[in-house]
Write an enzyme that holds these catalytic residues in place. Structure first.
Site, PDB file in Angstrom:
ATOM      1  N   GLU A 198      14.381   4.084 -14.057  1.00 23.86           N
ATOM      2  CA  GLU A 198      14.513   4.887 -12.839  1.00 23.86           C
ATOM      3  C   GLU A 198      15.180   6.339 -13.364  1.00 23.86           C
ATOM      4  O   GLU A 198      14.737   7.246 -12.700  1.00 23.86           O
ATOM      5  CB  GLU A 198      15.341   4.163 -11.580  1.00 23.86           C
ATOM      6  CG  GLU A 198      14.171   3.208 -11.000  1.00 23.86           C
ATOM      7  CD  GLU A 198      14.283   1.789 -12.041  1.00 23.86           C
ATOM      8  OE1 GLU A 198      13.507   0.846 -11.665  1.00 23.86           O
ATOM      9  OE2 GLU A 198      15.378   1.740 -12.721  1.00 23.86           O
ATOM     10  N   HIS A 252      15.756  -6.601  -3.276  1.00 25.09           N
ATOM     11  CA  HIS A 252      14.271  -6.168  -2.714  1.00 25.09           C
ATOM     12  C   HIS A 252      14.259  -5.614  -1.291  1.00 25.09           C
ATOM     13  O   HIS A 252      13.138  -5.260  -0.904  1.00 25.09           O
ATOM     14  CB  HIS A 252      13.237  -7.101  -3.272  1.00 25.09           C
ATOM     15  CG  HIS A 252      13.067  -7.422  -4.557  1.00 25.09           C
ATOM     16  ND1 HIS A 252      13.894  -8.204  -5.008  1.00 25.09           N
ATOM     17  CD2 HIS A 252      12.056  -6.997  -5.581  1.00 25.09           C
ATOM     18  CE1 HIS A 252      13.729  -8.401  -6.561  1.00 25.09           C
ATOM     19  NE2 HIS A 252      12.507  -7.484  -6.681  1.00 25.09           N
TER      20      HIS A 252
END
Length: 334
Positions: A57, A126
């Site tokens: 990321e 998540h």
């Protein structure tokens, strides 16, 4: 369109219109994204415009910052909002500051898309809602749509914006508000799997809220999935609530909020993220400062728990129609 289809259409429109627009991230190319938001875009626009990246990321956003500084318009996907933390430095220290550090020599027209919130039993890695972390950072804009129409119009506006935009997409709204609990029982809130979305180009100004339900008794400030929860709660409580869909958290449409609270004299704030230091605290402070002499009852906020995100009990964690309805009833009694 569903929200997934509307987001895909927004990216398709901008890829076709502007050769400087790029779409990239983990699995967004050949596979079309873990939620299929980018399905078919690589085949249509080519591997140089829509491409996959390594699972990194920081590198995804760092590369996008460099591209944006040199005139490109990258729209990157972080696969889940929970994964953004390795890129937090790039977003907050580089992208957000570039215009100011360079005395406007450079801008950073960058969009970071992220699925946010719960609804898939993904647990604490998540299903987080990190919007408050980004609203604290000067130089960023933070957007959360709740309808397919808004999703397309706001994403087009975000891609066209000269500054970095954090674009949070509620997972429970991708294919319409998912209703039910972990036991499969209906929560009673209405389902809108798709909405009317115009073809072609249109945009919605970032920083404008929308009155989803007009009312005179109490103002409800919500965004994302909680807009639908608030609608169901108002029906359940039998309260003539005015529901404001903020859509944009930064900048915030204080004019619409102020006008509603001055009319109703009451305000309830609802969000899915944890309570302490959540964005609801900022909303309450703004309302208190702007509307104190109009208030008829104490301000209230209904939020997620101050606890690590639960896995099996996420439907108890969420602010649901019953919890919000009780708050609306209490606001009317005070």
């Amino acid at each position: 369109m569903t929200m997934i289809e509307a987001l895909r259409d927004a990216m398709d429109v901008k890829l076709a219109q502007d050769p400087k627009v790029l779409i990239f991230g983990e699995d967004v190319g050949y596979f079309g994204g873990v939620f299929r938001c980018t399905a078919g875009l690589q085949a249509k626009h080519g591997e140089e415009r829509v491409f996959d990246t390594p699972i990194n990321e920081s590198a995804i956003v760092g590369m996008a910052v460099g591209m944006a500084a040199q005139g490109m318009r990258p729209c990157v996907e972080v696969q889940f909002a929970d994964y953004v933390y390795p890129a937090f430095d790039q977003i907050t220290q580089e992208a957000a500051r570039l215009r100011y550090r360079s005395n406007e020599t450079f801008t950073c027209p960058l969009v970071v898309r992220m699925p946010t919130g719960g609804g898939i039993f993904g647990g604490q890695t998540h299903s987080q809602s990190p919007e408050a972390l980004f609203t604290h950072v000067a130089g960023l804009k933070v957007v959360i749509p709740s309808t397919p129409y808004d999703a397309k119009g706001l994403l087009i506006a975000a891609i066209e914006d000269p500054d970095p935009v954090i674009f949070l997409e509620p997972k429970r709204l991708y294919n319409g508000p998912f209703h039910g609990d972990h036991a499969g029982k209906s929560t009673g809130w209405s389902q809108h799997p798709a909405g009317e979305v115009p073809e072609g180009h249109y945009s919605i100004d970032i920083g404008t809220a929308e009155v989803r339900r007009a009312g005179t008794d109490v103002t409800v400030l919500a965004y994302g999935t909680m807009v639908y929860v608030a609608e169901a709660a108002a029906e359940r409580a039998g309260v003539d609530a005015e529901i404001i869909d903020l859509r944009s958290l930064l900048p915030l449409d204080l004019d619409t909020i102020r006008a509603s609270v001055e009319k109703t004299g009451r305000c309830v704030v609802v969000h899915e993220a944890t309570r302490t230091s959540g964005f609801g605290g900022e909303l309450i402070a703004e309302v208190q400062e702007a509307c104190f002499w109009h208030l008829k009852s104490p301000l209230q906020r209904i939020t997620g728990w101050d606890a690590p995100y639960p896995h099996a009990t996420e439907w108890d964690y969420f602010p649901g129609p019953d919890r919000v309805a009780r708050a609306l009833t209490k606001a009317m009694e005070d």
